[in-house]
Design a protein around this motif. Structure first.
Motif, PDB file in Angstrom:
ATOM      1  N   PRO A  82       1.060  -1.408  12.064  1.00 41.41           N
ATOM      2  CA  PRO A  82       1.516  -2.661  11.452  1.00 41.41           C
ATOM      3  C   PRO A  82       1.438  -2.653   9.932  1.00 41.41           C
ATOM      4  N   ALA A  83       0.447  -1.954   9.361  1.00 42.46           N
ATOM      5  CA  ALA A  83       0.328  -1.922   7.904  1.00 42.46           C
ATOM      6  C   ALA A  83       1.500  -1.173   7.279  1.00 42.46           C
ATOM      7  N   VAL A  84       1.884  -0.054   7.870  1.00 46.16           N
ATOM      8  CA  VAL A  84       3.032   0.703   7.361  1.00 46.16           C
ATOM      9  C   VAL A  84       4.309  -0.124   7.500  1.00 46.16           C
ATOM     10  N   MET A  85       4.429  -0.837   8.612  1.00 47.22           N
ATOM     11  CA  MET A  85       5.587  -1.705   8.806  1.00 47.22           C
ATOM     12  C   MET A  85       5.676  -2.749   7.689  1.00 47.22           C
ATOM     13  N   ARG A  86       4.551  -3.370   7.351  1.00 43.39           N
ATOM     14  CA  ARG A  86       4.571  -4.418   6.320  1.00 43.39           C
ATOM     15  C   ARG A  86       4.844  -3.823   4.941  1.00 43.39           C
ATOM     16  N   ALA A  87       4.298  -2.650   4.668  1.00 45.74           N
ATOM     17  CA  ALA A  87       4.563  -2.008   3.376  1.00 45.74           C
ATOM     18  C   ALA A  87       6.046  -1.711   3.223  1.00 45.74           C
ATOM     19  N   TRP A  88       6.671  -1.218   4.289  1.00 46.05           N
ATOM     20  CA  TRP A  88       8.109  -0.903   4.248  1.00 46.05           C
ATOM     21  C   TRP A  88       8.924  -2.183   4.045  1.00 46.05           C
TER      22      TRP A  88
ATOM     23  N   ASN B 166     -12.439   5.851   5.527  1.00 40.78           N
ATOM     24  CA  ASN B 166     -12.348   4.896   4.418  1.00 40.78           C
ATOM     25  C   ASN B 166     -13.152   3.639   4.759  1.00 40.78           C
ATOM     26  N   ARG B 167     -14.421   3.848   5.057  1.00 41.33           N
ATOM     27  CA  ARG B 167     -15.272   2.766   5.551  1.00 41.33           C
ATOM     28  C   ARG B 167     -15.324   1.573   4.602  1.00 41.33           C
ATOM     29  N   HIS B 168     -15.338   1.829   3.311  1.00 37.54           N
ATOM     30  CA  HIS B 168     -15.476   0.738   2.339  1.00 37.54           C
ATOM     31  C   HIS B 168     -14.144   0.316   1.720  1.00 37.54           C
ATOM     32  N   GLY B 169     -13.085   0.868   2.201  1.00 40.15           N
ATOM     33  CA  GLY B 169     -11.764   0.453   1.708  1.00 40.15           C
ATOM     34  C   GLY B 169     -11.490   0.813   0.272  1.00 40.15           C
ATOM     35  N   THR B 170     -12.058   1.905  -0.182  1.00 40.82           N
ATOM     36  CA  THR B 170     -11.878   2.305  -1.585  1.00 40.82           C
ATOM     37  C   THR B 170     -10.710   3.262  -1.789  1.00 40.82           C
ATOM     38  N   LYS B 171     -10.048   3.633  -0.696  1.00 39.82           N
ATOM     39  CA  LYS B 171      -8.908   4.542  -0.781  1.00 39.82           C
ATOM     40  C   LYS B 171      -7.661   3.852  -0.218  1.00 39.82           C
ATOM     41  N   SER B 172      -6.575   4.036  -0.907  1.00 39.66           N
ATOM     42  CA  SER B 172      -5.314   3.443  -0.433  1.00 39.66           C
ATOM     43  C   SER B 172      -4.546   4.454   0.407  1.00 39.66           C
ATOM     44  N   TRP B 173      -3.532   3.953   1.112  1.00 41.51           N
ATOM     45  CA  TRP B 173      -2.620   4.848   1.826  1.00 41.51           C
ATOM     46  C   TRP B 173      -1.957   5.776   0.809  1.00 41.51           C
TER      47      TRP B 173
ATOM     48  N   PRO C 292      -5.312  -0.246   2.680  1.00 41.53           N
ATOM     49  CA  PRO C 292      -6.333   0.804   2.665  1.00 41.53           C
ATOM     50  C   PRO C 292      -6.039   1.880   3.706  1.00 41.53           C
ATOM     51  N   LYS C 293      -6.432   3.080   3.382  1.00 42.57           N
ATOM     52  CA  LYS C 293      -6.319   4.188   4.325  1.00 42.57           C
ATOM     53  C   LYS C 293      -7.129   3.865   5.571  1.00 42.57           C
ATOM     54  N   THR C 294      -6.589   4.180   6.750  1.00 42.68           N
ATOM     55  CA  THR C 294      -7.207   3.720   8.005  1.00 42.68           C
ATOM     56  C   THR C 294      -8.246   4.682   8.567  1.00 42.68           C
TER      57      THR C 294
END
Length: 375
Positions: A33-39, A133-140, A128-130
């Motif tokens: 779903p995240a990739v879908m929303r980014a697109w 990436n426990r703390h959400g510090t990295k993006s896709w 965030p990368k899924t």
């Protein structure tokens, strides 16, 4: 492609019916779903993939003095801040509508649930990368993003009219589509420049330069249908030209058409022959032949009077005669081009007489001799 993008975000245990090769088939979701929303954000805003994937978790801000709840359908409801990744000092905000705001709010809610965030908690990135990436510090990363989109393209297997696979991973095309849509809608170049984040209007004008050829190609790709539902037999390229001319009836002349833009005027009088904005077709052939004969008769009369008064005819360097010779050459070239068309042709010929201009005598010399004999 927009119709089927929801399949990308559908959970893997669910299916959806799609039509492929005129057949209904069931396809499972890919669970992204995240990739879908980014697109979707790319499609709606024309942002680059990296600019969307690296957006802050809270990228929206209010537009000063605007009540977002009172914004009508299709209006701008918020300011979106994205990550400017390509051009230093270029703008990094645009105005967006309520549809983009809703997609961002859905993504924020999805991140809060998956990262178990409290109401006031945030992480670095909206996408965030899924994994790892426990703390959400990295993006896709765009490479992983494009890989998922490519897999989805093969899973869905949509094909264009030539049978080629439609690749969702070529998402930069969405930026081109947004740019040409804005220009086609009449948005000023400087506004489109600001929206795309370009530093110079020259960068934006690349889209404007391709607009005419793109429009013509898309027009010619259509099968023209008449009011009775039957295909129109006229050649589609001629149809395009006739449609353009039909919108500019003020440019219809006695011997052809003037293709100058409506905002420009002509102060050259009867100097159409040899002008690169002059176009004509075979229906005007008798008029041009008659005009050539009348001009030749006029020259013969003037030559006789000049000889009577000065004892010799006007030579080719005479200021009046020079222009008449140019008209001769241009009309002869036009006649040659039109006579080469089939008798029932409706093809509009443009530029055939340009070589008749003064200064092109050498290039037009061969045509002069043939044109004179045939006229």
């Amino acid at each position: 492609m927009l119709t089927h993008i929801e399949l990308l975000g559908l959970p893997t245990e669910q299916t959806r019916t799609v039509v492929r090769d005129a057949r209904q088939i069931e396809l499972t979701g890919l669970g992204h779903p995240a990739v879908m929303r980014a697109w979707l954000i790319q499609a709606m805003t024309g942002r680059r993939a990296s600019e969307v994937l690296m957006m802050d978790f809270e990228p929206l801000s209010d537009i000063p003095g605007l009540d977002a709840a009172a914004v009508p359908e299709g209006g701008m409801a918020a300011r979106l801040r994205y990550q400017q990744t390509k051009i230093d000092a270029a703008p990094n905000t645009i105005l967006v509508g309520r549809d983009v705001v809703e997609i961002i709010r859905e993504q924020q809610a999805w991140v809060r649930e998956n990262w178990q965030l409290g109401p006031a908690d945030t992480i670095r990135y909206l996408f965030p990368k899924t994994t790892g990436n426990r703390h959400g510090t990295k993006s896709w990363e765009t490479s992983n993003y494009n890989h998922v989109l490519k897999d989805f393209s093969h899973h869905l297997d949509l094909r264009d009219s030539r049978g080629e696979l439609l690749l969702y991973s070529r998402s930069h095309r969405l930026r081109h589509t947004k740019a040409t849509t804005l220009i086609n809608a009449g948005a000023p170049i400087h506004v489109v420049q600001r929206y795309l984040g370009h530093l110079s209007p020259e960068m934006t004008m690349r889209y404007a330069a391709t607009l005419a050829s793109t429009a013509e190609r898309e027009f010619l790709a259509l099968a023209k249908i008449g009011r009775d539902g039957r295909k129109i037999g006229m050649d589609r390229r001629d149809m395009l030209e006739l449609v353009q001319l039909d919108r500019r009836t003020d440019r219809i002349l006695s011997n052809g058409y003037c293709l100058l833009p409506p905002t420009r005027s002509c102060d050259k009088g009867n100097a159409c022959h040899g002008c690169d904005h002059f176009a004509t077709d075979r229906t005007f052939l008798p008029d041009i032949q008659r005009q050539l004969a009348e001009t030749q008769s006029l020259v013969a009369t003037r030559q006789a009077r000049h000889t009577e008064r000065y004892g010799e005819p006007m030579n080719g360097t005479n200021v009046w005669m020079e222009q008449r010779n140019a008209e001769f050459r241009s009309m002869q070239l036009e006649i040659l081009a039109l006579e080469a068309q089939p008798a029932n042709s409706t093809t509009v010929v443009r530029g055939a007489s340009v070589l008749g201009r003064t200064g092109y005598q050498d290039a037009a010399g061969a045509s002069d001799s043939k044109g004179a004999s045939r006229s």
